[in-house]
Design a protein around this motif. Structure first.
Motif, PDB file in Angstrom:
ATOM      1  N   GLY A 406       0.907  -1.312  -0.080  1.00 11.92           N
ATOM      2  CA  GLY A 406       0.011  -0.086  -0.126  1.00 11.92           C
ATOM      3  C   GLY A 406       0.837   1.252   0.082  1.00 11.92           C
ATOM      4  N   TRP A 407       2.004   1.201  -0.533  1.00 16.74           N
ATOM      5  CA  TRP A 407       2.774   2.248  -0.630  1.00 16.74           C
ATOM      6  C   TRP A 407       2.334   3.164  -1.796  1.00 16.74           C
ATOM      7  CZ3 TRP A 407       8.669   1.136   0.582  1.00 16.74           C
ATOM      8  CH2 TRP A 407       9.002   0.614   1.858  1.00 16.74           C
ATOM      9  N   GLU A 408       2.465   4.619  -1.787  1.00 17.48           N
ATOM     10  CA  GLU A 408       2.027   5.307  -2.729  1.00 17.48           C
ATOM     11  C   GLU A 408       3.051   5.246  -3.746  1.00 17.48           C
ATOM     12  OE1 GLU A 408       0.116   9.207  -2.240  1.00 17.48           O
ATOM     13  OE2 GLU A 408      -0.282   8.752  -0.326  1.00 17.48           O
ATOM     14  N   LEU A 409       4.405   5.305  -3.330  1.00 21.24           N
ATOM     15  CA  LEU A 409       5.714   5.370  -4.266  1.00 21.24           C
ATOM     16  C   LEU A 409       6.526   3.944  -3.709  1.00 21.24           C
ATOM     17  CD1 LEU A 409       6.650   8.880  -4.295  1.00 21.24           C
ATOM     18  CD2 LEU A 409       5.428   7.759  -5.969  1.00 21.24           C
ATOM     19  N   GLY A 410       7.197   3.490  -4.679  1.00 18.36           N
ATOM     20  CA  GLY A 410       7.865   2.326  -4.446  1.00 18.36           C
ATOM     21  C   GLY A 410       9.311   2.939  -4.189  1.00 18.36           C
ATOM     22  N   PRO A 411      10.054   2.103  -3.471  1.00 22.78           N
ATOM     23  CA  PRO A 411      11.719   2.693  -3.205  1.00 22.78           C
ATOM     24  C   PRO A 411      12.331   3.376  -4.206  1.00 22.78           C
ATOM     25  CG  PRO A 411      11.675   0.157  -2.987  1.00 22.78           C
ATOM     26  CD  PRO A 411      10.232   0.633  -3.142  1.00 22.78           C
ATOM     27  N   PHE A 412      12.395   2.787  -5.596  1.00 18.23           N
ATOM     28  CA  PHE A 412      13.183   3.634  -6.636  1.00 18.23           C
ATOM     29  C   PHE A 412      12.452   4.963  -6.971  1.00 18.23           C
ATOM     30  CE2 PHE A 412      14.615  -0.782  -7.097  1.00 18.23           C
ATOM     31  CZ  PHE A 412      16.035  -0.610  -7.276  1.00 18.23           C
ATOM     32  N   GLU A 413      10.766   4.943  -6.759  1.00 14.41           N
ATOM     33  CA  GLU A 413      10.104   6.235  -7.237  1.00 14.41           C
ATOM     34  C   GLU A 413      10.474   7.326  -6.088  1.00 14.41           C
ATOM     35  OE1 GLU A 413       6.240   4.542  -9.344  1.00 14.41           O
ATOM     36  OE2 GLU A 413       6.451   4.039  -7.141  1.00 14.41           O
ATOM     37  N   VAL A 414      10.650   6.924  -4.755  1.00 14.61           N
ATOM     38  CA  VAL A 414      11.301   7.693  -3.706  1.00 14.61           C
ATOM     39  C   VAL A 414      12.483   8.278  -4.062  1.00 14.61           C
ATOM     40  CG1 VAL A 414      11.589   8.151  -1.270  1.00 14.61           C
ATOM     41  CG2 VAL A 414       9.695   6.549  -2.042  1.00 14.61           C
ATOM     42  N   TRP A 415      13.289   7.306  -4.493  1.00 15.27           N
ATOM     43  CA  TRP A 415      14.591   7.791  -4.782  1.00 15.27           C
ATOM     44  C   TRP A 415      14.692   8.709  -5.899  1.00 15.27           C
ATOM     45  CZ3 TRP A 415      18.994   3.465  -5.202  1.00 15.27           C
ATOM     46  CH2 TRP A 415      20.197   3.787  -5.303  1.00 15.27           C
ATOM     47  N   ASP A 416      14.042   8.425  -6.815  1.00 18.75           N
ATOM     48  CA  ASP A 416      13.708   9.456  -8.004  1.00 18.75           C
ATOM     49  C   ASP A 416      13.317  10.876  -7.411  1.00 18.75           C
ATOM     50  OD1 ASP A 416      14.711   8.379 -10.386  1.00 18.75           O
ATOM     51  OD2 ASP A 416      12.755   7.774 -11.165  1.00 18.75           O
ATOM     52  N   ALA A 417      12.433  10.910  -6.585  1.00 17.32           N
ATOM     53  CA  ALA A 417      11.807  12.218  -6.221  1.00 17.32           C
ATOM     54  C   ALA A 417      12.760  12.711  -5.188  1.00 17.32           C
ATOM     55  CB  ALA A 417      10.642  11.645  -5.154  1.00 17.32           C
ATOM     56  N   LEU A 418      13.517  12.202  -4.526  1.00 20.86           N
ATOM     57  CA  LEU A 418      14.704  12.909  -4.008  1.00 20.86           C
ATOM     58  C   LEU A 418      15.910  13.457  -4.644  1.00 20.86           C
ATOM     59  CD1 LEU A 418      14.832  10.716  -0.854  1.00 20.86           C
ATOM     60  CD2 LEU A 418      13.523  12.888  -1.269  1.00 20.86           C
ATOM     61  N   GLY A 419      15.915  12.638  -5.970  1.00 27.58           N
ATOM     62  CA  GLY A 419      17.249  12.962  -6.784  1.00 27.58           C
ATOM     63  C   GLY A 419      18.084  11.927  -6.663  1.00 27.58           C
ATOM     64  N   LYS A 421      21.218  11.170  -8.189  1.00 30.87           N
ATOM     65  CA  LYS A 421      22.315  11.647  -8.037  1.00 30.87           C
ATOM     66  C   LYS A 421      22.713  12.655  -6.756  1.00 30.87           C
ATOM     67  CE  LYS A 421      26.500  13.899 -10.679  1.00 30.87           C
ATOM     68  NZ  LYS A 421      26.691  14.559 -11.878  1.00 30.87           N
ATOM     69  N   GLU A 422      21.761  13.490  -6.324  1.00 24.90           N
ATOM     70  CA  GLU A 422      21.934  14.154  -5.187  1.00 24.90           C
ATOM     71  C   GLU A 422      21.884  13.451  -3.781  1.00 24.90           C
ATOM     72  OE1 GLU A 422      19.318  16.320  -8.114  1.00 24.90           O
ATOM     73  OE2 GLU A 422      19.921  14.299  -7.664  1.00 24.90           O
ATOM     74  N   THR A 423      21.423  12.108  -3.851  1.00 25.47           N
ATOM     75  CA  THR A 423      21.296  11.264  -2.728  1.00 25.47           C
ATOM     76  C   THR A 423      22.396  10.557  -2.548  1.00 25.47           C
ATOM     77  OG1 THR A 423      18.887  11.445  -3.121  1.00 25.47           O
ATOM     78  CG2 THR A 423      19.415   9.850  -1.559  1.00 25.47           C
ATOM     79  N   LEU A 424      23.162  10.361  -3.434  1.00 24.63           N
ATOM     80  CA  LEU A 424      24.471   9.415  -3.241  1.00 24.63           C
ATOM     81  C   LEU A 424      25.133   9.758  -2.152  1.00 24.63           C
ATOM     82  CD1 LEU A 424      25.328   8.363  -6.861  1.00 24.63           C
ATOM     83  CD2 LEU A 424      24.025   7.000  -5.248  1.00 24.63           C
ATOM     84  N   ASP A 425      25.799  10.822  -2.087  1.00 24.34           N
ATOM     85  CA  ASP A 425      26.649  11.313  -0.995  1.00 24.34           C
ATOM     86  C   ASP A 425      26.145  11.166   0.172  1.00 24.34           C
ATOM     87  OD1 ASP A 425      28.590  11.881  -2.793  1.00 24.34           O
ATOM     88  OD2 ASP A 425      28.211  13.764  -3.015  1.00 24.34           O
ATOM     89  N   LYS A 426      24.734  11.549   0.279  1.00 23.72           N
ATOM     90  CA  LYS A 426      24.082  11.388   1.617  1.00 23.72           C
ATOM     91  C   LYS A 426      23.814   9.919   2.166  1.00 23.72           C
ATOM     92  CE  LYS A 426      21.028  15.193   0.343  1.00 23.72           C
ATOM     93  NZ  LYS A 426      19.701  15.717  -0.128  1.00 23.72           N
ATOM     94  N   ASP A 443      26.515  -1.346  -8.281  1.00 22.48           N
ATOM     95  CA  ASP A 443      27.342  -0.476  -9.268  1.00 22.48           C
ATOM     96  C   ASP A 443      26.507  -0.083 -10.590  1.00 22.48           C
ATOM     97  OD1 ASP A 443      29.534  -1.107  -7.977  1.00 22.48           O
ATOM     98  OD2 ASP A 443      30.100  -2.817  -8.944  1.00 22.48           O
ATOM     99  N   TRP A 444      25.269  -0.625 -10.735  1.00 19.42           N
ATOM    100  CA  TRP A 444      24.639  -0.576 -12.145  1.00 19.42           C
ATOM    101  C   TRP A 444      23.937   0.817 -11.887  1.00 19.42           C
ATOM    102  CZ3 TRP A 444      19.426   0.717 -11.715  1.00 19.42           C
ATOM    103  CH2 TRP A 444      18.553   0.195 -10.445  1.00 19.42           C
ATOM    104  N   VAL A 445      23.738   1.605 -10.473  1.00 23.66           N
ATOM    105  CA  VAL A 445      23.171   2.871 -10.185  1.00 23.66           C
ATOM    106  C   VAL A 445      24.183   3.910 -10.765  1.00 23.66           C
ATOM    107  CG1 VAL A 445      22.170   4.260  -8.478  1.00 23.66           C
ATOM    108  CG2 VAL A 445      21.469   2.130  -8.505  1.00 23.66           C
ATOM    109  N   ARG A 446      25.319   3.440 -10.223  1.00 25.70           N
ATOM    110  CA  ARG A 446      26.628   4.688 -10.855  1.00 25.70           C
ATOM    111  C   ARG A 446      26.731   4.561 -12.188  1.00 25.70           C
ATOM    112  NH1 ARG A 446      28.700   7.021  -6.655  1.00 25.70           N
ATOM    113  NH2 ARG A 446      28.643   6.022  -4.426  1.00 25.70           N
ATOM    114  N   GLU A 447      26.614   3.379 -12.950  1.00 24.96           N
ATOM    115  CA  GLU A 447      26.698   3.397 -14.199  1.00 24.96           C
ATOM    116  C   GLU A 447      25.741   4.175 -15.005  1.00 24.96           C
ATOM    117  OE1 GLU A 447      26.763  -0.990 -14.988  1.00 24.96           O
ATOM    118  OE2 GLU A 447      28.951  -1.110 -14.030  1.00 24.96           O
ATOM    119  N   MET A 448      24.511   3.909 -14.282  1.00 22.50           N
ATOM    120  CA  MET A 448      23.420   4.552 -15.089  1.00 22.50           C
ATOM    121  C   MET A 448      23.758   6.321 -15.039  1.00 22.50           C
ATOM    122  SD  MET A 448      19.424   4.750 -13.916  1.00 22.50           S
ATOM    123  CE  MET A 448      19.671   6.019 -12.447  1.00 22.50           C
ATOM    124  N   LEU A 449      23.872   6.412 -14.051  1.00 22.71           N
ATOM    125  CA  LEU A 449      24.033   8.066 -13.838  1.00 22.71           C
ATOM    126  C   LEU A 449      25.564   8.558 -14.752  1.00 22.71           C
ATOM    127  CD1 LEU A 449      23.912   8.340  -9.892  1.00 22.71           C
ATOM    128  CD2 LEU A 449      22.489   9.222 -11.540  1.00 22.71           C
TER     129      LEU A 449
END
Length: 814
Positions: A406-419, A421-426, A443-449
């Motif tokens: 029953g989440w409105e956004l899945g974890p990758f969608e929340v990640w997108d909402a926060l940004g 790239k902006e979130t990696l250092d955090k 690794d695939w996340v960094r490769e995507m960016l």
């Protein structure tokens, strides 16, 4: 998908083996969609005292089918109900494994739902092999046993048509259906199940790998247990965790600990123990080791609602009033609940857009903000590392969390909402409070960016795409072409908008009118927008759909506006407002283009009236429709009372007993009956035969409504003519209404004000005090309806009811 294969298989009969909590409810849901069901379970080994008293034996049929019949009966008594209507049950036949297993020969699909033990499941499959016909689908509803182990040793045909189908409980309401094939499952079988679950069962079907707990429970239980490890470190209370992880975060109201109480702590522990045993290579396996307070609760049998206490405990105080206490996780003693205050939560309240709200939440500087970050950053790392272990496409994780938890956004969608790239250092800098958390995403996340792709999702030409890891490019989400998501086409397809409504071009000559007020209530801006939408559609298009992407279709008229005008005794203004509302309903029916309403969830008051006046209603199976105006001291004033009089007249012409027809219509409004399903909406008279259709999958609703508008237009839609042949009973009917209302008042079943409202409603439904049954026009009835509505708005007790509803959200009976 191989759609040419899908069309060849038809499911007309399903056999469900095992009638426990899941089996009986799965059986009910197949019956909901019109499929014949055979529900079987074991034979009892001893008689009950009641059976002995009746002289029954272990060979008596009622004894042999006792377990399955009691299970089904218990399921149907639960609230909310697993069936759309009590009439659904006629499609379910019960039996037992010893006497009736041969009957599965006529089944197109056999679903095993017995106890979670591999040896017992294999025994059941031995019997299934003896009786199933070649090509019959066989699936298991296991939530944890590896699917390939159940297929071992079976025939080639069995293995080719076998896989896991994990329904989430309750199957009617939770949308997640996980499909888990084995290496031997035929690809077309997988395609069929994904498609059938989506279109016919109304599910979000998620293709899973045969890994521990599959997708939903693997990520969902990780998320829930990770929170339990944060409690001590952040000094959180039960109430704080549930407040922080509730609607503000886009999660259900039951949040975390209340959900655990509802599901049962033993269930959560069993899944956690299974993961601890079977997912030992998971870098976060330590999360599945339960905190001491949960182990102690299980030892004490504090399992939640089923045991009477868990994280919360309901008691009676000295005055006999119910009170819910919360568990102190440090002392394991119950105490009064504490009010949760948070500046971060206050900052999120005015932010309607869930994606923007996530950003506000993340930036919070108090305990709630710290909790959000401590929860989400490890979750982002965790889900990134589950690809490709549990799925090759990350979007399936988001699908599973939305549909199963029953989440409105899945974890990758929340990640997108926060940004992303902006979130990696955090993520890297966050304190490592949760076992296995390293701060390093996959690794695939960094490769995507690094390749210049800054988000997991993007929308192209109205279709949602996801980043495909293997091809390193964006691809349409499979099946997305069957859905129309309004937020994906806003801006580029907007024809007109104001503060309450957006009119969008859906293509193929069809417009859509979308409400976006709070709770999609209907005020002047929505009414203005509907008239504008019809104007534009009549000039440049060929049909109109009324639909939205909100949580509910419409909670009805804006009663705050009505209250203000009534309090100020501005009756000319109020009369004009009600007349405008009525005219809007009539325009929906008598425009020159077909109008299709697409209601779902709450469809109350004016939302119900607009639907009743549309040319066709394409509604979701879970539509809770009703005329509830009695609760605020008035009668339906937007054409609903008129419409019930019109429909009663038509039923009278069909040979129904006139007084009985009038009584049924009167009680539906007078008791403010709200349907518990689309099927019941028809049974209550809100829908008309031949003028509605049901979409099982909410995601398909708008596309289905658009298709119906096109169909009506292409069939040569002709503008209808207002009715002047509505038979009303006059004084003959009024006598019945007044006597009935008076007897209910004398018996203290209704209040004096309820009696007054009832008599006003009867006056409209009967056409006033005409001396004999007479045919009248719609406008005649609308004038009576409006007059009755306005007179009730002048009553002090009506104003008290409206004010109470506005301040508490609950009806007042005064």
């Amino acid at each position: 998908m191989r759609h040419e294969t899908l069309d060849k298989r038809r499911i007309t009969k399903v056999a469900v083996l095992g009638s426990g909590v899941m089996g009986s409810r799965i059986a009910c849901h197949f019956a909901n969609i019109g499929v014949e069901v055979l529900l079987l379970d074991i034979v009892p080994r001893e008689l009950t005292p009641q059976e002995e008293a009746k002289g029954l034996t272990l060979e008596s049929k009622s004894v042999r089918n006792r377990i399955v019949n009691q299970s089904l009966e218990a399921a149907v008594k639960t609230n909310p109900s697993p069936v759309f209507s009590k009439h659904t049950l006629r499609l379910i036949t019960t039996g037992n494994f010893e006497d009736d297993m041969a009957a599965i020969e006529s089944a197109d699909w056999v679903i095993e739902v017995v106890v979670e033990r591999l040896d017992i499941k294999k025994q059941v499959f031995d019997q299934v092999e003896q009786h199933r016909k070649a090509g019959t689908l066989v699936t298991s509803n296991t939530s944890g046993i590896p699917i390939h182990l159940m297929a071992a040793g079976r025939s080639d045909d069995f293995k080719a048509h076998f896989c896991g189908t994990h329904f989430f409980n309750p199957p009617r309401y939770l949308r997640l259906l996980e499909i888990i094939p084995t290496p031997d499952t035929k690809p077309e079988v997988v395609d069929f199940l994904l498609h059938y679950g989506d279109k016919f069962l109304g599910k979000t079907t998620v293709l899973c790998k045969d890994t521990p707990a599959f997708i939903g429970n693997r990520v969902g239980v990780y998320s829930m247990l990770a929170l339990t490890h944060l409690v001590d470190q952040l000094g959180l209370t039960v109430e704080e965790v549930d407040k922080f992880t509730g609607p503000a975060m886009g999660h259900p109201k039951s949040a975390t600990f209340r959900t655990a109480d509802v599901v049962g702590l033993d269930t959560l522990v069993n899944v956690a123990n299974g993961l601890a045993e079977n997912a030992k290579d998971d870098e976060a396996a330590g999360v599945f080791q339960l905190p001491s307070y949960i182990r102690q609760m299980v030892d004490k049998k504090w399992l939640g609602e089923k045991s009477g206490q868990g994280f919360y405990k309901k008691i009676k105080d000295d005055k006999g009033n119910s009170e819910i206490l919360a568990l102190d996780l440090n002392t394991l003693e119950y105490r009064k609940q504490e009010k949760v205050k948070s500046a971060t939560l206050e900052a999120t309240k005015p932010v309607e857009d869930i994606r923007r709200r996530m950003k506000v939440y993340e930036e919070g500087t108090d305990k709630a903000g710290a909790f959000f970050r401590a929860m989400h950053y490890p979750l982002f790392e965790y889900v990134s590392r589950r690809v490709p272990e549990i799925t090759d496409e990350f979007f399936r994780i988001d699908d599973a969390m939305r549909a199963g938890f029953g989440w409105e956004l899945g974890p990758f969608e929340v990640w997108d909402a926060l940004g992303v790239k902006e979130t990696l250092d955090k993520i890297k800098a966050e304190e490592k409070r949760i076992p296995g958390y390293s701060g390093e995403v996959a690794d695939w996340v960094r490769e995507m960016l690094d390749a210049g792709n800054d988000s997991f999702y993007r929308v192209e030409n109205g279709i949602r795409h996801y980043y495909d890891i293997r091809s390193k490019s964006y691809k349409p989400i499979p099946g997305a072409e069957a859905f129309i998501i309004l937020s994906n086409i806003h801006g580029q397809k907007t024809v007109w908008k104001n503060s309450g409504i957006t009119v969008t071009d859906l293509g193929d000559g069809i417009l859509n009118a979308e409400f976006h007020t709070k709770m999609n209530t209907i005020g002047g801006d929505v009414i203005q927008g509907l008239h504008k939408a019809i104007d534009v559609a009549e000039t440049d298009f060929r049909g109109l759909v009324i639909a939205n992407d909100g949580a509910n279709f419409s909670a009805g008229a804006n009663i705050g506006m009505i209250f203000m005008m009534a309090v100020e005794q501005d009756y000319d203004e109020l009369n004009m407002a009600v007349k405008t509302f009525q005219n809007t309903s009539m325009r929906l029916r008598y425009s020159s283009i077909p109008v299709v309403a697409a209601p779902f969830a709450l469809t109350l008051g004016g939302g119900c009236e607009f639907s009743m006046h549309a040319d066709f209603v394409q509604l979701h199976a879970e539509t809770y429709m009703g005329l509830v105006e009695f609760g605020v001291g008035v009668i339906p004033g937007g054409g609903g009372s008129k419409e019930f009089a019109l429909r009663a007249s038509d039923e009278m012409k069909e040979g129904q007993i006139e007084q009985q027809v009038l009584r049924d219509r009167f009680l539906t409004i007078g008791q403010a009956k709200v349907s518990t399903s689309a099927v019941e909406a028809f049974e209550l008279g809100y829908l008309q035969a031949g003028k509605y259709a049901v979409s099982m999958n909410r995601s398909r609703l708008l596309a289905d409504a658009k298709a119906k508008a096109i169909e009506l237009a292409e069939a040569g839609y002709t503008q209808p003519v207002p009715r002047t042949d509505i038979k009303v009973l006059g004084k003959q009917g009024l006598g019945i209404v007044y006597v009935g209302a008076n007897s209910m008042r004398s018996g203290n079943y209704i209040s004096e004000h309820d009696q007054k409202i009832s008599e006003k409603l009867g006056w409209v439904l009967c056409g006033g005090d005409l001396s004999s049954p007479t045919e009248v026009s719609e406008q005649y009835l609308l004038d009576l309806e409006r007059e009755a509505f306005l007179s009730l708005c002048g009553e002090r007790k009506t104003l008290e009811r409206i004010q109470h509803m506005l301040t508490t959200g609950k009806p007042l009976r005064n």
